[in-house]
Design a protein around this motif. Structure first.
Motif, PDB file in Angstrom:
ATOM      1  N   SER A   1      -4.394   2.525   5.369  1.00  0.00           N
ATOM      2  CA  SER A   1      -3.530   1.442   4.875  1.00  0.00           C
ATOM      3  C   SER A   1      -2.413   1.982   4.002  1.00  0.00           C
ATOM      4  N   ALA A   2      -2.575   3.216   3.528  1.00  0.00           N
ATOM      5  CA  ALA A   2      -1.560   3.823   2.659  1.00  0.00           C
ATOM      6  C   ALA A   2      -0.685   4.816   3.395  1.00  0.00           C
ATOM      7  N   SER A   3      -0.853   4.934   4.691  1.00  0.00           N
ATOM      8  CA  SER A   3      -0.048   5.897   5.441  1.00  0.00           C
ATOM      9  C   SER A   3       1.221   5.229   5.936  1.00  0.00           C
ATOM     10  N   LYS A   4       2.138   6.039   6.407  1.00  0.00           N
ATOM     11  CA  LYS A   4       3.367   5.480   6.965  1.00  0.00           C
ATOM     12  C   LYS A   4       3.782   6.331   8.152  1.00  0.00           C
ATOM     13  N   ILE A   5       4.487   5.695   9.058  1.00  0.00           N
ATOM     14  CA  ILE A   5       5.009   6.385  10.222  1.00  0.00           C
ATOM     15  C   ILE A   5       6.491   6.607   9.991  1.00  0.00           C
ATOM     16  N   ILE A   6       6.913   7.872  10.129  1.00  0.00           N
ATOM     17  CA  ILE A   6       8.289   8.243   9.828  1.00  0.00           C
ATOM     18  C   ILE A   6       9.032   8.513  11.132  1.00  0.00           C
ATOM     19  N   PHE A   7      10.249   7.998  11.204  1.00  0.00           N
ATOM     20  CA  PHE A   7      11.064   8.114  12.404  1.00  0.00           C
ATOM     21  C   PHE A   7      12.191   9.123  12.238  1.00  0.00           C
TER      22      PHE A   7
ATOM     23  N   ARG B   1       0.816  -1.220   0.000  1.00  0.00           N
ATOM     24  CA  ARG B   1       0.000   0.000   0.000  1.00  0.00           C
ATOM     25  C   ARG B   1       0.844   1.262   0.000  1.00  0.00           C
ATOM     26  N   GLN B   2       2.053   1.160   0.463  1.00  0.00           N
ATOM     27  CA  GLN B   2       2.915   2.352   0.565  1.00  0.00           C
ATOM     28  C   GLN B   2       4.347   1.874   0.540  1.00  0.00           C
ATOM     29  N   ARG B   3       5.200   2.658  -0.101  1.00  0.00           N
ATOM     30  CA  ARG B   3       6.585   2.238  -0.226  1.00  0.00           C
ATOM     31  C   ARG B   3       7.509   3.418   0.061  1.00  0.00           C
ATOM     32  N   GLY B   4       8.602   3.143   0.729  1.00  0.00           N
ATOM     33  CA  GLY B   4       9.612   4.150   0.969  1.00  0.00           C
ATOM     34  C   GLY B   4      10.609   4.175  -0.178  1.00  0.00           C
ATOM     35  N   ASN B   5      11.694   4.872   0.034  1.00  0.00           N
ATOM     36  CA  ASN B   5      12.692   5.078  -1.008  1.00  0.00           C
ATOM     37  C   ASN B   5      13.693   3.924  -1.032  1.00  0.00           C
ATOM     38  N   PHE B   6      13.226   2.758  -1.411  1.00  0.00           N
ATOM     39  CA  PHE B   6      14.062   1.572  -1.504  1.00  0.00           C
ATOM     40  C   PHE B   6      13.952   0.988  -2.908  1.00  0.00           C
ATOM     41  N   PRO B   7      15.075   0.423  -3.412  1.00  0.00           N
ATOM     42  CA  PRO B   7      15.061  -0.103  -4.784  1.00  0.00           C
ATOM     43  C   PRO B   7      14.194  -1.351  -4.901  1.00  0.00           C
ATOM     44  N   ASP B   8      13.967  -1.752  -6.154  1.00  0.00           N
ATOM     45  CA  ASP B   8      13.109  -2.914  -6.421  1.00  0.00           C
ATOM     46  C   ASP B   8      13.721  -4.219  -5.921  1.00  0.00           C
ATOM     47  N   ARG B   9      14.982  -4.187  -5.535  1.00  0.00           N
ATOM     48  CA  ARG B   9      15.585  -5.400  -4.951  1.00  0.00           C
ATOM     49  C   ARG B   9      14.856  -5.810  -3.669  1.00  0.00           C
ATOM     50  N   PHE B  10      14.180  -4.844  -3.084  1.00  0.00           N
ATOM     51  CA  PHE B  10      13.402  -5.102  -1.862  1.00  0.00           C
ATOM     52  C   PHE B  10      11.958  -5.366  -2.277  1.00  0.00           C
ATOM     53  N   SER B  11      11.475  -6.540  -1.961  1.00  0.00           N
ATOM     54  CA  SER B  11      10.101  -6.873  -2.283  1.00  0.00           C
ATOM     55  C   SER B  11       9.478  -7.602  -1.107  1.00  0.00           C
ATOM     56  N   GLY B  12       8.160  -7.694  -1.138  1.00  0.00           N
ATOM     57  CA  GLY B  12       7.498  -8.319  -0.007  1.00  0.00           C
ATOM     58  C   GLY B  12       6.249  -9.061  -0.396  1.00  0.00           C
ATOM     59  N   HIS B  13       5.662  -9.614   0.625  1.00  0.00           N
ATOM     60  CA  HIS B  13       4.431 -10.363   0.410  1.00  0.00           C
ATOM     61  C   HIS B  13       3.689 -10.408   1.733  1.00  0.00           C
ATOM     62  N   GLN B  14       2.369 -10.419   1.635  1.00  0.00           N
ATOM     63  CA  GLN B  14       1.552 -10.651   2.827  1.00  0.00           C
ATOM     64  C   GLN B  14       0.610 -11.804   2.533  1.00  0.00           C
ATOM     65  N   PHE B  15       0.474 -12.677   3.491  1.00  0.00           N
ATOM     66  CA  PHE B  15      -0.347 -13.881   3.332  1.00  0.00           C
ATOM     67  C   PHE B  15      -1.732 -13.668   3.941  1.00  0.00           C
ATOM     68  N   PRO B  16      -2.681 -14.564   3.595  1.00  0.00           N
ATOM     69  CA  PRO B  16      -4.051 -14.396   4.123  1.00  0.00           C
ATOM     70  C   PRO B  16      -4.124 -14.359   5.639  1.00  0.00           C
ATOM     71  N   ASN B  17      -3.157 -14.972   6.336  1.00  0.00           N
ATOM     72  CA  ASN B  17      -3.178 -14.929   7.808  1.00  0.00           C
ATOM     73  C   ASN B  17      -2.477 -13.683   8.350  1.00  0.00           C
ATOM     74  N   TYR B  18      -2.200 -12.720   7.474  1.00  0.00           N
ATOM     75  CA  TYR B  18      -1.591 -11.413   7.782  1.00  0.00           C
ATOM     76  C   TYR B  18      -0.079 -11.458   7.987  1.00  0.00           C
ATOM     77  N   SER B  19       0.506 -12.647   8.058  1.00  0.00           N
ATOM     78  CA  SER B  19       1.957 -12.706   8.169  1.00  0.00           C
ATOM     79  C   SER B  19       2.588 -12.157   6.900  1.00  0.00           C
ATOM     80  N   SER B  20       3.862 -11.841   6.978  1.00  0.00           N
ATOM     81  CA  SER B  20       4.505 -11.158   5.862  1.00  0.00           C
ATOM     82  C   SER B  20       5.939 -11.628   5.690  1.00  0.00           C
ATOM     83  N   GLU B  21       6.433 -11.471   4.489  1.00  0.00           N
ATOM     84  CA  GLU B  21       7.827 -11.737   4.173  1.00  0.00           C
ATOM     85  C   GLU B  21       8.452 -10.510   3.524  1.00  0.00           C
ATOM     86  N   LEU B  22       9.735 -10.329   3.815  1.00  0.00           N
ATOM     87  CA  LEU B  22      10.547  -9.324   3.129  1.00  0.00           C
ATOM     88  C   LEU B  22      11.633 -10.071   2.384  1.00  0.00           C
ATOM     89  N   ASN B  23      11.746  -9.824   1.095  1.00  0.00           N
ATOM     90  CA  ASN B  23      12.777 -10.427   0.265  1.00  0.00           C
ATOM     91  C   ASN B  23      13.739  -9.353  -0.221  1.00  0.00           C
TER      92      ASN B  23
END
Lengths: 114, 114
Positions: B98-104, A55-77
């Motif tokens: 869901s599209a907001s972010k918290i900045i530190f 839903r929102q992304r910071g200033n990180f390159p595409d090498r950083f990707s993620g996923h969220q599963f139906p149980n709300y858990s998440s992965e960062l790749n």
């Protein structure tokens, strides 16, 4: 009440490798954010997931990707690791139903890239 | 310009005195502010949140918000050695999105000397 959990706690990789970090949100939370914290710095926002979508992304390159599963858990790749990717990776969760922006952090995964 | 700025310190305060930590922010859209405490090698722990102008007290901690001056502070009364840590200031929108972010910010290192 289980808090935010992350795995693994520590990880050592070499340049060019790929890594996957995992996060389970606090019970009742549905939104997961990932942060990178380099030594001596504040957490830097990577991205945020809700309803299995980024839903929102910071200033990180595409090498950083993620996923969220139906149980709300998440992965960062992270692909093609660089020395500069060495950091503490933090997962934070919060709840849409709570309406507030308060988020809680997991213990983090410390990644060292050699 | 950083969105949330803090003096990196270290701030040295004698035991029993009042520690005063300050933070400024640039995004007037930020309506929620948080103070996290982070011990060395650990993840951030939420200690205070504040949404309205004025003071909010919780035990030995008082958070202060001045939206006109875009300024947030944290006062720690009767400082204890266990308060020695890095204190992170963070800002985000007032209500969940869901599209907001918290900045530190980058954090202020506090040292309580006996």
């Amino acid at each position: 009440d289980a808090g935010v959990t992350q795995s693994p706690t520590h990880l050592i990789k070499t340049r060019g490798q790929q890594v996957t970090l995992r996060c389970s949100p606090k019970s009742g939370h549905d939104t997961v954010s990932w942060y990178q914290q380099a030594l001596g710095q504040g957490p830097q926002f990577i991205f945020q997931y809700y309803e299995e979508e980024e839903r929102q992304r910071g200033n990180f390159p595409d090498r950083f990707s993620g996923h969220q599963f139906p149980n709300y858990s998440s992965e960062l790749n992270v692909n093609a690791l660089l020395l500069g990717d060495s950091a503490l990776y933090l997962c934070a969760s919060r709840s849409r139903q709570a309406m507030q922006e308060t988020q809680y952090f997991g213990p983090g995964t410390r990644l060292l890239v050699l | 310009q950083k969105e949330v700025e803090q003096n990196s310190g270290p701030l040295s305060v004698p035991e029993g005195a009042i520690a005063s930590l300050n933070c400024t922010y640039s995004d007037r859209g930020s309506q929620s502010f948080f103070w996290y405490r982070q011990y060395s090698g650990k993840s951030p722990e939420l200690i205070m949140s504040i949404y309205s102008n004025g003071d909010k007290e919780d035990g030995r901690f008082t958070a202060q918000l001045n939206k006109a001056s875009q300024y947030v502070s944290l006062l720690i009364r009767d400082s204890q050695p266990s308060d020695s840590a890095t204190y992170l200031c963070a800002g985000g929108p007032r209500f969940y999105s869901s599209a907001s972010k918290i900045i530190f910010g980058s954090g202020t290192r506090l040292s309580i000397r006996p």
